[in-house]
Design a protein around this motif. Structure first.
Motif, short mmCIF file in Angstrom:
data_model
loop_
_atom_site.label_atom_id
_atom_site.label_comp_id
_atom_site.label_asym_id
_atom_site.label_seq_id
_atom_site.Cartn_x
_atom_site.Cartn_y
_atom_site.Cartn_z
N GLN A 177 6.97 32.59 38.56
CA GLN A 177 7.26 32.17 39.91
C GLN A 177 8.09 33.23 40.63
OE1 GLN A 177 9.26 28.37 39.48
NE2 GLN A 177 7.34 27.25 39.69
N ILE A 178 7.77 33.43 41.90
CA ILE A 178 8.48 34.41 42.72
C ILE A 178 9.07 33.70 43.93
CG2 ILE A 178 8.30 36.56 44.03
CD1 ILE A 178 7.81 36.86 41.01
N THR A 179 10.34 33.97 44.23
CA THR A 179 10.99 33.41 45.41
C THR A 179 10.92 34.42 46.55
OG1 THR A 179 12.52 32.14 44.04
CG2 THR A 179 13.14 32.49 46.34
N VAL A 180 10.48 33.95 47.72
CA VAL A 180 10.37 34.81 48.90
C VAL A 180 11.14 34.18 50.06
CG1 VAL A 180 8.09 35.55 48.10
CG2 VAL A 180 8.26 33.77 49.84
N THR A 181 11.55 35.01 51.02
CA THR A 181 12.24 34.48 52.19
C THR A 181 11.21 33.90 53.15
OG1 THR A 181 12.16 36.67 53.21
CG2 THR A 181 14.16 36.08 52.04
N GLY A 182 11.64 32.95 53.98
CA GLY A 182 10.73 32.30 54.92
C GLY A 182 10.10 31.07 54.29
N GLN A 183 9.38 30.34 55.10
CA GLN A 183 8.75 29.11 54.64
C GLN A 183 7.23 29.22 54.75
OE1 GLN A 183 10.84 26.14 57.08
NE2 GLN A 183 12.03 25.61 55.26
N TYR A 184 6.57 29.03 53.60
CA TYR A 184 5.11 29.14 53.54
C TYR A 184 4.56 28.00 52.70
CZ TYR A 184 6.23 33.91 54.99
OH TYR A 184 6.72 35.00 55.66
N GLN A 185 3.37 27.61 53.02
CA GLN A 185 2.68 26.57 52.26
C GLN A 185 1.25 27.04 51.98
OE1 GLN A 185 5.48 23.88 51.39
NE2 GLN A 185 3.37 23.26 51.10
N SER A 189 23.53 38.97 39.50
CA SER A 189 23.00 39.65 40.68
C SER A 189 22.72 38.63 41.76
CB SER A 189 21.73 40.40 40.31
OG SER A 189 21.08 40.89 41.47
N SER A 190 22.74 39.11 43.02
CA SER A 190 22.37 38.25 44.14
C SER A 190 20.85 38.13 44.28
CB SER A 190 22.97 38.80 45.44
OG SER A 190 22.46 40.10 45.69
N ALA A 191 20.13 38.93 43.48
CA ALA A 191 18.67 38.88 43.54
C ALA A 191 18.17 37.51 43.11
CB ALA A 191 18.07 39.96 42.64
N ASN A 230 7.08 48.49 24.47
CA ASN A 230 7.37 47.18 23.88
C ASN A 230 8.85 46.81 23.93
OD1 ASN A 230 4.63 46.64 23.13
ND2 ASN A 230 4.88 48.07 21.42
N ALA A 231 9.68 47.62 24.56
CA ALA A 231 11.09 47.27 24.71
C ALA A 231 11.22 46.07 25.65
CB ALA A 231 11.89 48.45 25.26
N GLU A 232 12.12 45.14 25.31
CA GLU A 232 12.37 43.99 26.18
C GLU A 232 13.34 44.39 27.29
OE1 GLU A 232 13.67 40.59 23.99
OE2 GLU A 232 11.63 40.14 23.27
N VAL A 233 12.97 44.05 28.53
CA VAL A 233 13.78 44.42 29.70
C VAL A 233 13.78 43.27 30.70
CG1 VAL A 233 13.42 46.92 29.49
CG2 VAL A 233 11.78 45.53 30.78
N TYR A 234 14.64 43.39 31.71
CA TYR A 234 14.67 42.45 32.82
C TYR A 234 14.35 43.20 34.11
CZ TYR A 234 16.93 38.99 29.83
OH TYR A 234 17.20 38.09 28.83
N VAL A 235 13.54 42.60 34.95
CA VAL A 235 13.29 43.15 36.28
C VAL A 235 13.92 42.20 37.29
CG1 VAL A 235 11.18 44.35 35.61
CG2 VAL A 235 11.03 42.02 36.51
N ALA A 236 14.51 42.77 38.34
CA ALA A 236 15.18 41.96 39.35
C ALA A 236 14.89 42.52 40.74
CB ALA A 236 16.69 41.93 39.10
N PHE A 237 14.65 41.63 41.69
CA PHE A 237 14.44 42.05 43.07
C PHE A 237 14.78 40.90 44.01
CE2 PHE A 237 10.48 40.77 41.09
CZ PHE A 237 9.94 39.83 41.96
N LYS A 238 15.21 41.24 45.20
CA LYS A 238 15.61 40.25 46.18
C LYS A 238 14.39 39.54 46.78
CE LYS A 238 19.85 42.67 47.55
NZ LYS A 238 20.59 43.28 48.66
N ALA A 239 14.61 38.31 47.22
CA ALA A 239 13.55 37.59 47.90
C ALA A 239 13.12 38.30 49.17
CB ALA A 239 14.01 36.17 48.22
#
Length: 353
Positions: free
Chosen positions: A262-270, A291-293, A338-347
């Protein structure tokens, strides 16, 4: 800006089919311009008109501020060179292939030898002089055709899909040759390509083509900072996803893109939406961090692409995400496949198409 060549309201039709539709284009002297678009968008036709190998059905072509006519086209053509997608070589040595144009110009023998040796060094084919050109690999053949064009030292060099069907190593060499020729010789270069990564990193400007028209033109940053429908329509651009969107109580939207991602985005969409996230907007870490992401996803590295000072990684978080980091960061984090990592980005980094 000093303009070396310009198209004004150029249209080209073939048997009633419009290949170019009212195209206006200016090419700055000393620049690298990428004509980016899918197959059939009109890129090759545009290059042939710029090379003065084909006349437009309508419109005007200018070269060095002079309108091209039947009377001056041949003279102007001597200052342009075009390299086609499929290498066209003579059945002789590498040296003779590269020297051909200079011999036609009746250059002195010692001058020909000097210029051929110089361009062989540029295209990384030193020692290949006596090799039979048609027995070389595909990448080496393309470098010979590029050398044959560069040795003429024309004002404008036009390249039609110069790295199409080449392996990454040879493609990288071709791109390095183009950059060096532009930087050291001040050659104005126009490239037709459907390779978005190439168009983002090699040229000074990009013209985006679709259905015979130029839809957008600007710097790579301007073209790729916000993904347009035209750009997304002809290739599966990295980090482009489609999913089902639902608004949340806090005014954002959550998009389900498959595999429990699931990805969180700014704004309202349906409903069904498509969005894009730039690889440069994604933060990579080996450990989860505060993080604030709004989007922090765990995954593993499944692909590594090294490109000079930058490294591009493909991280599988349920869906594959491309991330770009510096080589220094890559080495400091001691990353590998194959290294385990985290990706982070703002909405707010998620661009709705």
């Amino acid at each position: 800006m000093t303009t070396i060549t310009e198209l004004r309201n150029v249209t080209k039709t073939f048997d009633g089919i419009t290949a170019l539709d009212d195209v206006n284009l200016q090419i700055a002297k000393g620049a690298i311009l990428a004509i980016l678009g899918p197959n059939g968008s009109g890129k090759s036709t545009l290059l042939r008109i710029l090379a003065l190998l084909m006349k437009p059905t309508k419109g005007e072509v200018y070269f060095q501020n002079i309108q091209i006519t039947d009377r001056n086209a041949e003279e102007a053509r001597t200052q342009t060179t075009m390299v086609f997608q499929k290498p066209i070589l003579f059945n002789t040595t590498v040296y003779n292939n590269i020297a051909y144009g200079l011999k036609m110009r009746k250059e002195p023998k010692d001058e020909i030898e000097k210029r051929v040796n110089k361009v062989l060094k540029l295209v990384k084919l030193e020692g290949f002089e006596k090799r039979h050109a048609k027995k070389l690999s595909g990448g080496e053949q393309q470098r010979v055709t590029l050398a044959r064009a560069l040795v003429l030292d024309t004002e404008l060099l036009l390249l039609d899909e110069p790295t199409a069907n080449l392996d990454p190593k040879n493609a990288s060499i071709i791109e390095e040759i183009i950059a060096t020729a532009n930087r050291e010789n001040k050659t104005t270069i126009t490239i037709a390509t459907h390779n978005m990564f190439q168009a983002k990193n090699l040229p000074n400007r990009v013209a985006l083509m679709s259905n015979g028209k130029i839809d957008q033109a600007g710097t790579p940053a301007e073209i790729f900072s916000k993904l347009s429908k035209t750009l997304a329509s002809f290739a599966a651009l990295e980090n482009t996803f489609t999913g089902n969107a639902k608004t949340t109580e806090d005014g954002t939207t959550v998009v389900e893109i498959g595999n429990n991602t699931q990805i969180t985005v700014t704004g309202q969409y349906q409903g069904k939406i498509t969005f894009y996230i730039s690889p440069e907007d994604i933060i990579l870490s080996k450990a989860r961090f505060e993080s604030s992401a709004r989007n922090i996803l765990k995954g593993k590295i499944v692909e590594i692409q090294d490109s000079d000072a930058l490294v591009r990684l493909k991280v599988d978080v349920g869906r594959p995400f491309t991330v770009q980091i510096t080589k220094r960061s890559f080495n400091e984090m001691n990353l590998n496949l194959n290294a385990e990592v985290y990706v982070a980005f703002k909405a707010s980094s998620v661009q709705i198409i």
